[in-house]
Scaffold this motif. Structure first.
Motif, PDB file in Angstrom:
ATOM      1  N   LEU A  26      40.039  35.671  32.570  1.00  0.00           N
ATOM      2  CA  LEU A  26      39.578  34.638  33.496  1.00  0.00           C
ATOM      3  C   LEU A  26      39.562  33.408  33.196  1.00  0.00           C
ATOM      4  CD1 LEU A  26      36.217  36.535  33.819  1.00  0.00           C
ATOM      5  CD2 LEU A  26      38.257  37.077  34.917  1.00  0.00           C
ATOM      6  N   GLU A  27      40.353  32.295  33.836  1.00  0.00           N
ATOM      7  CA  GLU A  27      40.722  30.933  33.614  1.00  0.00           C
ATOM      8  C   GLU A  27      39.916  30.140  34.814  1.00  0.00           C
ATOM      9  OE1 GLU A  27      41.599  29.053  31.077  1.00  0.00           O
ATOM     10  OE2 GLU A  27      41.313  27.682  32.416  1.00  0.00           O
ATOM     11  N   PHE A  28      39.379  29.038  34.560  1.00  0.00           N
ATOM     12  CA  PHE A  28      38.962  28.205  35.550  1.00  0.00           C
ATOM     13  C   PHE A  28      39.980  27.336  36.189  1.00  0.00           C
ATOM     14  CE2 PHE A  28      37.217  24.031  36.256  1.00  0.00           C
ATOM     15  CZ  PHE A  28      36.493  24.180  37.458  1.00  0.00           C
ATOM     16  N   TYR A  47      47.908  32.326  24.947  1.00  0.00           N
ATOM     17  CA  TYR A  47      48.426  32.814  23.780  1.00  0.00           C
ATOM     18  C   TYR A  47      47.632  33.975  23.069  1.00  0.00           C
ATOM     19  CZ  TYR A  47      49.945  32.072  18.831  1.00  0.00           C
ATOM     20  OH  TYR A  47      50.377  32.161  17.408  1.00  0.00           O
ATOM     21  N   SER A  48      46.248  33.931  23.265  1.00  0.00           N
ATOM     22  CA  SER A  48      45.502  34.781  22.603  1.00  0.00           C
ATOM     23  C   SER A  48      45.685  36.133  23.648  1.00  0.00           C
ATOM     24  CB  SER A  48      43.977  34.588  22.691  1.00  0.00           C
ATOM     25  OG  SER A  48      43.538  34.082  23.919  1.00  0.00           O
ATOM     26  N   THR A  49      45.790  35.874  24.651  1.00  0.00           N
ATOM     27  CA  THR A  49      46.256  36.871  25.676  1.00  0.00           C
ATOM     28  C   THR A  49      47.289  37.801  25.287  1.00  0.00           C
ATOM     29  OG1 THR A  49      45.488  35.353  27.444  1.00  0.00           O
ATOM     30  CG2 THR A  49      46.256  37.570  28.340  1.00  0.00           C
ATOM     31  N   ILE A  59      35.319  36.078  24.327  1.00  0.00           N
ATOM     32  CA  ILE A  59      34.675  34.964  25.079  1.00  0.00           C
ATOM     33  C   ILE A  59      35.413  33.560  24.276  1.00  0.00           C
ATOM     34  CG2 ILE A  59      32.402  34.028  25.581  1.00  0.00           C
ATOM     35  CD1 ILE A  59      31.300  36.909  25.293  1.00  0.00           C
ATOM     36  N   ASP A  60      36.076  33.021  25.167  1.00  0.00           N
ATOM     37  CA  ASP A  60      36.466  31.614  24.719  1.00  0.00           C
ATOM     38  C   ASP A  60      36.820  30.703  25.692  1.00  0.00           C
ATOM     39  OD1 ASP A  60      37.665  30.034  22.771  1.00  0.00           O
ATOM     40  OD2 ASP A  60      39.788  31.033  22.795  1.00  0.00           O
ATOM     41  N   ALA A  61      35.657  30.255  26.289  1.00  0.00           N
ATOM     42  CA  ALA A  61      35.751  29.313  27.404  1.00  0.00           C
ATOM     43  C   ALA A  61      34.640  28.319  27.375  1.00  0.00           C
ATOM     44  CB  ALA A  61      35.673  30.350  28.714  1.00  0.00           C
ATOM     45  N   ALA A  72      35.748  29.934  37.997  1.00  0.00           N
ATOM     46  CA  ALA A  72      34.945  29.928  37.195  1.00  0.00           C
ATOM     47  C   ALA A  72      34.479  31.406  36.964  1.00  0.00           C
ATOM     48  CB  ALA A  72      33.926  29.079  37.895  1.00  0.00           C
ATOM     49  N   ALA A  73      34.528  31.543  35.564  1.00  0.00           N
ATOM     50  CA  ALA A  73      34.292  32.772  34.864  1.00  0.00           C
ATOM     51  C   ALA A  73      32.609  33.409  35.725  1.00  0.00           C
ATOM     52  CB  ALA A  73      34.175  32.818  33.582  1.00  0.00           C
ATOM     53  N   LEU A  74      31.904  32.491  35.804  1.00  0.00           N
ATOM     54  CA  LEU A  74      30.570  33.119  36.387  1.00  0.00           C
ATOM     55  C   LEU A  74      30.773  33.390  37.791  1.00  0.00           C
ATOM     56  CD1 LEU A  74      27.942  30.723  34.584  1.00  0.00           C
ATOM     57  CD2 LEU A  74      28.559  33.149  34.257  1.00  0.00           C
ATOM     58  N   GLU A  81      46.133  25.316  36.697  1.00  0.00           N
ATOM     59  CA  GLU A  81      47.261  24.892  36.200  1.00  0.00           C
ATOM     60  C   GLU A  81      47.512  25.733  34.791  1.00  0.00           C
ATOM     61  OE1 GLU A  81      47.073  20.561  35.581  1.00  0.00           O
ATOM     62  OE2 GLU A  81      46.757  20.556  37.998  1.00  0.00           O
ATOM     63  N   HIS A  82      46.240  25.782  34.022  1.00  0.00           N
ATOM     64  CA  HIS A  82      46.501  26.464  33.007  1.00  0.00           C
ATOM     65  C   HIS A  82      46.781  28.186  33.197  1.00  0.00           C
ATOM     66  CE1 HIS A  82      43.135  23.987  30.515  1.00  0.00           C
ATOM     67  NE2 HIS A  82      44.104  23.274  30.886  1.00  0.00           N
ATOM     68  N   ALA A  83      46.319  28.646  34.409  1.00  0.00           N
ATOM     69  CA  ALA A  83      46.555  29.984  34.591  1.00  0.00           C
ATOM     70  C   ALA A  83      48.020  30.171  35.050  1.00  0.00           C
ATOM     71  CB  ALA A  83      45.616  30.292  35.965  1.00  0.00           C
TER      72      ALA A  83
HETATM   73  C1  LIG Z   1      39.583  27.408  24.142  1.00  0.00           C
HETATM   74  S1  LIG Z   1      40.629  27.757  25.445  1.00  0.00           S
HETATM   75  C2  LIG Z   1      40.950  29.426  25.536  1.00  0.00           C
HETATM   76  C3  LIG Z   1      42.249  29.569  24.524  1.00  0.00           C
HETATM   77  C4  LIG Z   1      42.669  30.895  24.607  1.00  0.00           C
HETATM   78  N1  LIG Z   1      41.935  32.004  24.545  1.00  0.00           N
HETATM   79  C5  LIG Z   1      43.544  31.009  23.357  1.00  0.00           C
HETATM   80  O1  LIG Z   1      43.170  31.117  22.163  1.00  0.00           O
HETATM   81  O2  LIG Z   1      44.752  30.944  23.651  1.00  0.00           O
HETATM   82  C6  LIG Z   1      39.325  27.627  26.934  1.00  0.00           C
HETATM   83  C7  LIG Z   1      39.854  27.890  28.318  1.00  0.00           C
HETATM   84  O3  LIG Z   1      38.679  28.178  28.967  1.00  0.00           O
HETATM   85  C8  LIG Z   1      38.869  27.581  30.207  1.00  0.00           C
HETATM   86  N2  LIG Z   1      37.497  27.524  30.925  1.00  0.00           N
HETATM   87  C9  LIG Z   1      36.608  26.461  30.804  1.00  0.00           C
HETATM   88  N3  LIG Z   1      35.710  26.535  31.576  1.00  0.00           N
HETATM   89  C10 LIG Z   1      35.880  27.710  32.163  1.00  0.00           C
HETATM   90  C11 LIG Z   1      35.054  28.481  33.002  1.00  0.00           C
HETATM   91  N4  LIG Z   1      33.792  28.183  33.482  1.00  0.00           N
HETATM   92  N5  LIG Z   1      35.628  29.790  33.741  1.00  0.00           N
HETATM   93  C12 LIG Z   1      36.667  30.276  33.069  1.00  0.00           C
HETATM   94  N6  LIG Z   1      37.380  29.349  32.190  1.00  0.00           N
HETATM   95  C13 LIG Z   1      36.909  28.331  31.696  1.00  0.00           C
HETATM   96  C14 LIG Z   1      39.371  26.200  29.923  1.00  0.00           C
HETATM   97  O4  LIG Z   1      40.255  25.681  31.327  1.00  0.00           O
HETATM   98  C15 LIG Z   1      40.490  26.762  29.018  1.00  0.00           C
HETATM   99  O5  LIG Z   1      41.634  27.116  29.441  1.00  0.00           O
END
Ligand SMILES: C[S@@+](CC[C@H](N)C(=O)[O-])C[C@H]1O[C@@H](n2cnc3c(N)ncnc32)[C@H](O)[C@@H]1O
Length: 225
Positions: A91-93, A73-75, A141-143, A120-122, A96-98
């Motif tokens: 970047l998405e961990f 959505y934010s993307t 940054i929103d993970a 994992a983003a790291l 299924e979300h991806a």
């Molecule tokens: C708050 S949501 C993102 C919301 C999105 N930015 C939006 O506003 O539409 C956080 C996301 O970060 C992902 N996430 C959690 N840990 C992560 C990691 N280590 N690396 C990458 N993504 C991760 C979660 O699976 C989740 O889909």
């Protein structure tokens, strides 16, 4: 009326007047399909999405990095700020979300410009750095908040003078300023804020917000020379 109801009403008021055409079909559908797929309802609000889009436009962003895609959505808000030759990497961990995000992004017509990387983003960030990408003009940054200080460090590495870093959810109902709260996510956010406040290459601020996302806030940091 409770405070929270009032915040929601005012958000609805602003959304009706300021975003009369949004959320549009692709954004609505992104939320609907995310919900149907069982993703948590933790995307930014429409007004916050528009703020991200405006920030990207003010930046004249051609290269955007997002950490935490969820359903995209934010993307989509950010991707729509890009010029035709712009690029966004998200970047998405969670695979299924991806997968849901990838479909939502394609429906929004952004699949040529936006790439979702799973892992994992790291792990993804060092791989991305190895590719020597052009500096990102904006990083959102929103993970997982526990890793916020690491994400800030990587954002610094992957940006250049004038880039903007947006760090979401820095207030979380006020928990950030409660010394008794030692939740790892809160501790991670505090460390990221300390980094913004003390780093010689960053100039930043943080803003508290209320609204559809309740009481929270975000930090903004500009990368200096
Ligand atoms: C708050 S949501 C993102 C919301 C999105 N930015 C939006 O506003 O539409 C956080 C996301 O970060 C992902 N996430 C959690 N840990 C992560 C990691 N280590 N690396 C990458 N993504 C991760 C979660 O699976 C989740 O889909």
């Amino acid at each position: 009326m409770s405070e929270s109801q009032l915040w929601h009403e005012v958000d609805d008021y602003f959304t009706d007047r300021l975003l009369p055409d949004a959320p549009d079909d692709a954004l609505e559908a992104a939320l609907r399909d995310s919900d149907a797929a069982g993703l948590p309802a933790i995307a930014v609000s429409p007004l916050q999405g528009k703020l991200l889009q405006l920030l990207a436009q003010v930046q004249g962003a051609r290269h955007i990095l997002e950490i935490g895609t969820l359903g995209g959505y934010s993307t989509i808000w950010l991707g729509r700020a890009l010029p035709a030759d712009g690029r966004l990497i998200s970047l998405e961990f969670n695979p299924e979300h991806a997968e849901v995000a990838t479909r939502n992004i394609a429906r929004a017509g952004l699949d040529k410009q936006v790439e979702v990387r799973v892992g994992a983003a790291l792990d993804s960030l060092p791989q991305l750095a190895d590719e020597n990408p052009p500096p990102f003009d904006l990083v959102f940054i929103d993970a997982d908040k526990v890793n916020n200080p690491h994400y800030m460090e990587w954002a610094l590495r992957l940006t250049s003078t004038g880039s903007l870093i947006v760090l979401d959810n820095v207030v979380r109902g006020g928990r950030v300023a409660d010394p008794a709260n030692t939740d790892p996510d809160v501790v991670g956010t505090r460390a990221a804020l300390d980094l913004i406040g003390s780093h010689p290459r960053l100039s930043g601020t943080a803003i508290q917000t209320v609204g559809a996302k309740e009481y929270d806030g975000f930090a903004l940091a500009r990368v200096l020379a």
